[in-house]
Design a protein around this motif. Structure first.
Motif, PDB file in Angstrom:
ATOM      1  N   ILE A   3      -8.999  -8.956   7.184  1.00  0.00           N
ATOM      2  CA  ILE A   3      -7.622  -9.384   6.880  1.00  0.00           C
ATOM      3  C   ILE A   3      -6.683  -9.139   8.059  1.00  0.00           C
ATOM      4  O   ILE A   3      -5.907  -9.997   8.441  1.00  0.00           O
ATOM      5  CB  ILE A   3      -7.058  -8.607   5.671  1.00  0.00           C
ATOM      6  N   ARG A   4      -6.780  -7.933   8.652  1.00  0.00           N
ATOM      7  CA  ARG A   4      -5.863  -7.588   9.740  1.00  0.00           C
ATOM      8  C   ARG A   4      -6.063  -8.504  10.948  1.00  0.00           C
ATOM      9  O   ARG A   4      -5.098  -8.927  11.586  1.00  0.00           O
ATOM     10  CB  ARG A   4      -6.057  -6.133  10.152  1.00  0.00           C
ATOM     11  N   ARG A   7      -4.555 -11.857  10.151  1.00  0.00           N
ATOM     12  CA  ARG A   7      -3.094 -11.761  10.229  1.00  0.00           C
ATOM     13  C   ARG A   7      -2.611 -11.810  11.670  1.00  0.00           C
ATOM     14  O   ARG A   7      -1.651 -12.493  11.994  1.00  0.00           O
ATOM     15  CB  ARG A   7      -2.633 -10.434   9.623  1.00  0.00           C
ATOM     16  N   ARG A 175       9.530 -20.259   4.242  1.00  0.00           N
ATOM     17  CA  ARG A 175       8.503 -19.530   3.500  1.00  0.00           C
ATOM     18  C   ARG A 175       7.242 -19.322   4.353  1.00  0.00           C
ATOM     19  O   ARG A 175       6.628 -18.272   4.340  1.00  0.00           O
ATOM     20  CB  ARG A 175       8.150 -20.298   2.224  1.00  0.00           C
ATOM     21  N   ASN A 183       3.236  -7.004   5.887  1.00  0.00           N
ATOM     22  CA  ASN A 183       3.581  -6.522   4.542  1.00  0.00           C
ATOM     23  C   ASN A 183       4.641  -5.424   4.556  1.00  0.00           C
ATOM     24  O   ASN A 183       5.532  -5.401   3.715  1.00  0.00           O
ATOM     25  CB  ASN A 183       2.327  -5.982   3.854  1.00  0.00           C
ATOM     26  N   PHE A 186       8.012  -6.967   4.911  1.00  0.00           N
ATOM     27  CA  PHE A 186       8.249  -8.230   4.215  1.00  0.00           C
ATOM     28  C   PHE A 186       9.514  -8.243   3.353  1.00  0.00           C
ATOM     29  O   PHE A 186      10.360  -9.124   3.493  1.00  0.00           O
ATOM     30  CB  PHE A 186       7.026  -8.598   3.359  1.00  0.00           C
ATOM     31  N   GLU A 187       9.657  -7.239   2.456  1.00  0.00           N
ATOM     32  CA  GLU A 187      10.824  -7.227   1.563  1.00  0.00           C
ATOM     33  C   GLU A 187      12.118  -7.154   2.365  1.00  0.00           C
ATOM     34  O   GLU A 187      13.090  -7.836   2.052  1.00  0.00           O
ATOM     35  CB  GLU A 187      10.736  -6.057   0.587  1.00  0.00           C
ATOM     36  N   GLU A 346      15.378   7.777   2.644  1.00  0.00           N
ATOM     37  CA  GLU A 346      14.733   8.478   1.521  1.00  0.00           C
ATOM     38  C   GLU A 346      15.785   8.983   0.549  1.00  0.00           C
ATOM     39  O   GLU A 346      16.933   9.203   0.901  1.00  0.00           O
ATOM     40  CB  GLU A 346      13.915   9.665   2.056  1.00  0.00           C
ATOM     41  N   ILE A 347      15.387   9.134  -0.700  1.00  0.00           N
ATOM     42  CA  ILE A 347      16.326   9.639  -1.715  1.00  0.00           C
ATOM     43  C   ILE A 347      16.769  11.056  -1.335  1.00  0.00           C
ATOM     44  O   ILE A 347      15.972  11.873  -0.945  1.00  0.00           O
ATOM     45  CB  ILE A 347      15.655   9.681  -3.115  1.00  0.00           C
TER      46      ILE A 347
ATOM     47  N   ASN B  45       5.906 -15.669  -3.408  1.00  0.00           N
ATOM     48  CA  ASN B  45       5.227 -15.329  -2.148  1.00  0.00           C
ATOM     49  C   ASN B  45       3.876 -14.687  -2.441  1.00  0.00           C
ATOM     50  O   ASN B  45       3.815 -13.693  -3.164  1.00  0.00           O
ATOM     51  CB  ASN B  45       6.073 -14.328  -1.367  1.00  0.00           C
ATOM     52  N   ARG B  47       0.858 -12.531  -1.201  1.00  0.00           N
ATOM     53  CA  ARG B  47       0.604 -11.556  -0.145  1.00  0.00           C
ATOM     54  C   ARG B  47      -0.785 -10.941  -0.301  1.00  0.00           C
ATOM     55  O   ARG B  47      -1.240 -10.704  -1.424  1.00  0.00           O
ATOM     56  CB  ARG B  47       1.628 -10.412  -0.187  1.00  0.00           C
ATOM     57  N   THR B  48      -1.431 -10.693   0.817  1.00  0.00           N
ATOM     58  CA  THR B  48      -2.765 -10.075   0.787  1.00  0.00           C
ATOM     59  C   THR B  48      -2.683  -8.668   1.386  1.00  0.00           C
ATOM     60  O   THR B  48      -2.034  -8.478   2.414  1.00  0.00           O
ATOM     61  CB  THR B  48      -3.737 -10.929   1.617  1.00  0.00           C
ATOM     62  N   TYR B  49      -3.312  -7.710   0.716  1.00  0.00           N
ATOM     63  CA  TYR B  49      -3.265  -6.311   1.167  1.00  0.00           C
ATOM     64  C   TYR B  49      -4.664  -5.780   1.466  1.00  0.00           C
ATOM     65  O   TYR B  49      -5.601  -6.061   0.696  1.00  0.00           O
ATOM     66  CB  TYR B  49      -2.586  -5.433   0.106  1.00  0.00           C
ATOM     67  N   ALA B  50      -4.761  -5.039   2.536  1.00  0.00           N
ATOM     68  CA  ALA B  50      -6.042  -4.418   2.895  1.00  0.00           C
ATOM     69  C   ALA B  50      -6.206  -3.124   2.094  1.00  0.00           C
ATOM     70  O   ALA B  50      -5.203  -2.556   1.653  1.00  0.00           O
ATOM     71  CB  ALA B  50      -6.030  -4.110   4.388  1.00  0.00           C
ATOM     72  N   PRO B  51      -7.440  -2.635   1.897  1.00  0.00           N
ATOM     73  CA  PRO B  51      -7.623  -1.377   1.150  1.00  0.00           C
ATOM     74  C   PRO B  51      -6.825  -0.238   1.795  1.00  0.00           C
ATOM     75  O   PRO B  51      -6.835  -0.086   3.021  1.00  0.00           O
ATOM     76  CB  PRO B  51      -9.125  -1.116   1.248  1.00  0.00           C
ATOM     77  N   GLU B  53      -3.619  -0.027   2.044  1.00  0.00           N
ATOM     78  CA  GLU B  53      -2.316  -0.462   2.561  1.00  0.00           C
ATOM     79  C   GLU B  53      -1.243  -0.332   1.474  1.00  0.00           C
ATOM     80  O   GLU B  53      -1.439  -0.797   0.354  1.00  0.00           O
ATOM     81  CB  GLU B  53      -2.417  -1.930   3.021  1.00  0.00           C
ATOM     82  N   VAL B  55       1.910  -1.160  -0.791  1.00  0.00           N
ATOM     83  CA  VAL B  55       2.695  -2.363  -1.165  1.00  0.00           C
ATOM     84  C   VAL B  55       4.169  -2.008  -0.972  1.00  0.00           C
ATOM     85  O   VAL B  55       4.933  -2.758  -0.376  1.00  0.00           O
ATOM     86  CB  VAL B  55       2.414  -2.773  -2.632  1.00  0.00           C
ATOM     87  N   PHE B  56       4.573  -0.850  -1.488  1.00  0.00           N
ATOM     88  CA  PHE B  56       5.895  -0.282  -1.186  1.00  0.00           C
ATOM     89  C   PHE B  56       5.811   1.224  -1.361  1.00  0.00           C
ATOM     90  O   PHE B  56       4.844   1.730  -1.939  1.00  0.00           O
ATOM     91  CB  PHE B  56       7.019  -0.908  -2.004  1.00  0.00           C
ATOM     92  N   GLN B  58       7.775   5.030  -2.288  1.00  0.00           N
ATOM     93  CA  GLN B  58       8.826   5.685  -3.056  1.00  0.00           C
ATOM     94  C   GLN B  58      10.050   5.927  -2.162  1.00  0.00           C
ATOM     95  O   GLN B  58       9.903   6.376  -1.028  1.00  0.00           O
ATOM     96  CB  GLN B  58       8.284   7.027  -3.569  1.00  0.00           C
ATOM     97  N   GLY B  64      12.145  -6.694  -5.565  1.00  0.00           N
ATOM     98  CA  GLY B  64      11.431  -7.557  -6.502  1.00  0.00           C
ATOM     99  C   GLY B  64      10.178  -6.949  -7.081  1.00  0.00           C
ATOM    100  O   GLY B  64       9.880  -5.768  -6.877  1.00  0.00           O
ATOM    101  N   TYR B  66       5.843  -7.432  -8.345  1.00  0.00           N
ATOM    102  CA  TYR B  66       4.559  -7.972  -7.902  1.00  0.00           C
ATOM    103  C   TYR B  66       3.634  -8.190  -9.107  1.00  0.00           C
ATOM    104  O   TYR B  66       3.657  -7.384 -10.043  1.00  0.00           O
ATOM    105  CB  TYR B  66       3.880  -6.991  -6.939  1.00  0.00           C
ATOM    106  N   GLU B 122      -9.260  -4.784  -1.283  1.00  0.00           N
ATOM    107  CA  GLU B 122      -8.596  -5.982  -0.784  1.00  0.00           C
ATOM    108  C   GLU B 122      -7.954  -6.688  -1.984  1.00  0.00           C
ATOM    109  O   GLU B 122      -8.668  -7.051  -2.930  1.00  0.00           O
ATOM    110  CB  GLU B 122      -9.606  -6.886  -0.091  1.00  0.00           C
TER     111      GLU B 122
END
Lengths: 347, 177
Positions: A3-4, A7, A175, A183, A186-187, A346-347, B45, B47-51, B53, B55-56, B58, B64, B66, B122
């Motif tokens: 994947i990387r 990308r 898009r 990733n 992205f947001e 951070e919070i 959108n 999105r593809t994530y690697a093991p 990785e 997503v967001f 804390q 948004g 997922y 993945e």
């Protein structure tokens, strides 16, 4: 494929395409202006397209209807206004030698008056310089006219063409570009892009509406006054109104200069002040409060610096587009700063 | 190596169908018509994530939600047992195909993520963000209302679950006391 790795390849491909596009835009004649105008058109027409789409029309029809209607309105308005505009411009061209002669006579008079205070060689140099500048300025405007016209025609066809495809496929292009953002960012990037686009849309619509209103008010006032070259002067005032602070002042100068050289009465000067001042007062008192939230305020020093840089880089066009470009940069940088300081906090 | 054209066409068609199925299976998009689903498909959108990785994380501002199309993710939180102690990771849950998370960010103003979500393998996720929701509301208000109604139902259910959990915790405390 990993994947990387995939990308990285995608990112490299899109960055190369993007760089190629920027090189093309900056080095191909008229493409930058056309692209900028297409952006302006895109932000102007988008609310209409969205409105039609909300009523259930497919995207292509929603783009075509306002596009064809506005093109027709533009051509009808051009047909209606162009003859008067051309005749006023021709008349100005014909009258210019007379005005120049008067300006020269005036400078001689001023020189005679100033002769009492200035050393003789300085006064003579001053007159020669003023004469030279005036002749050069008049020569440049009228000699460069065929070039301006041919450039304008190219832009007139290219800008709507680009604008049409921006309206139709712009979103999917954005898009696709967003799809290559890593990733982790992205947001942040997506939100930032949305915010910048929203603010730029508001800014461009507000500024153009303001200029249009000022232009119409000046044209109406000058026509009622039966002032020569009313349309040319109103167009000049409207375009210059895009530049904050100094724009409205420079926009009014030619009318005062022509009135002065034409031997206008004090009543006519008063009427000019009422027209130009009135348009600005109406703008400040009625239009700005409605639009103020959408207009990006720039510090006067930033405005002057932007205009200077714009004129150094691209001449008159650079002066006009310097303010929207600086405002766009300000929106982008402040949104970026806000996001970078708040997003990962951070919070 | 050249990829045969037909295979490519079928692959993109299959991908669209997978996306459509994932959206249809979600509470937010369940009531949309086929046309409205197509609009959402154009807007969301993928999105593809690697093991491993994230997503967001804390504490980040969320914009948004997922939906998991393929793969699985771990939800963890960083807890401070004591104020001056280093934070400790606490496993909350594992989510997989069809599950969704982060939906509260769609209605919060600059709300922060309350947990970290990391891809276990993945994974392919559909990202649906505030600007996407606004675009749908703007372009097709009917679809926007349906999505918002679905979102309200989800948030209502989550609130009811949380209330029930707090009630049971209080009850436990009372019994222990």
């Amino acid at each position: 494929m990993n994947i990387r790795k995939l990308r990285r390849r995608k990112l490299l491909f899109f960055v190369s395409v993007l760089l190629g596009f920027f090189v093309l835009v900056f080095f191909v004649r008229n493409l930058l202006v056309s692209a900028l105008l297409a952006f302006v058109g895109f932000y102007l027409i988008t609310p209409l397209v969205d409105l039609l789409e909300r009523r259930g029309m497919p995207r292509i029809t929603s783009v075509l209807v306002p596009f064809v209607t506005l093109t027709a309105v533009f051509f009808l308005a051009t047909q209606w206004l162009l003859p008067s505009f051309v005749s006023q411009f021709g008349s100005l061209k014909g009258d210019l030698p007379r005005y120049l002669e008067k300006a020269q006579r005036l400078s001689v008079e001023i020189e005679a008056q100033a002769g009492h205070f200035l050393p003789p060689e300085t006064a003579a140099r001053l007159t020669a310089q003023v004469e030279e500048r005036l002749l050069l300025w008049a020569h440049r405007i009228f000699e460069g006219l065929p070039n301006y016209v041919s450039d304008s025609l190219t832009v007139l066809f290219l800008a709507p063409f680009l604008c049409f495809f921006m309206l139709l496929d712009g979103r999917s292009l954005v898009r696709q570009l967003l799809a290559i953002v890593p990733n982790h960012y992205f947001e942040l990037v997506m939100n930032l892009q949305h915010e910048i686009s929203f603010q730029m849309g508001g800014f461009i619509r507000a500024r153009l509406l303001e200029s249009l209103i000022v232009g119409v008010l000046v044209a109406a006032g000058l026509m009622i006054m039966d002032f020569k070259y009313a349309l040319v002067l109103a167009l000049f005032a409207a375009v210059l109104n895009l530049i904050p602070y100094v724009g409205p002042v420079i926009g009014a100068l030619p009318a005062y200069l022509l009135a002065f050289l034409g031997g206008a009465t004090s009543g006519e000067f008063l009427a000019l002040t009422v027209i130009y001042g009135g348009a600005q007062v109406i703008d400040a008192a009625l239009i700005l409060p409605i639009l103020v939230a959408k207009i990006v305020n720039l510090h006067p020093v930033t405005v002057v610096l932007s205009i200077m840089i714009g004129s150094q880089l691209m001449g008159v066009l650079g002066m006009i587009i310097s303010i929207p470009v600086t405002s766009a940069l300000k929106v982008t940088l402040s949104a970026l700063y806000q996001h970078l300081t708040q997003f990962r906090d951070e919070i | 190596m050249m990829v045969p054209l037909w295979e490519n066409i079928f692959r993109s068609d299959r991908r669209a169908k997978t996306l459509e199925a994932a959206l249809r299976g979600n509470l937010l998009f369940r009531d949309l018509t086929a046309r409205e689903i197509r609009l959402v498909q154009q807007i969301v959108n993928v999105r593809t994530y690697a093991p491993g990785e994230p997503v967001f994380q804390q504490g980040e501002i969320g914009v948004g939600m997922y939906i998991i199309v393929q793969g699985s993710v771990d939800v963890t939180t960083e807890e401070h047992a004591r104020a001056n102690q280093a934070p400790q990771n606490q496993f909350i849950t594992r989510l997989s195909n069809g599950d969704f998370f982060g939906e509260i960010a769609l209605v919060e103003e600059a709300g922060r993520r309350t947990a970290t979500v990391t891809a276990r393998e993945e994974s392919v996720l559909i990202g649906f963000f505030k600007p996407d929701l606004m675009e749908i509301v703007n372009r097709n208000p009917g679809a926007g209302v349906k999505i918002l109604l679905g979102l309200s139902k989800v948030l209502g259910t989550r609130l009811a679950e949380t209330t029930a959990m707090i009630r049971s915790l209080k009850l436990n405390d009372r019994i222990e006391a």
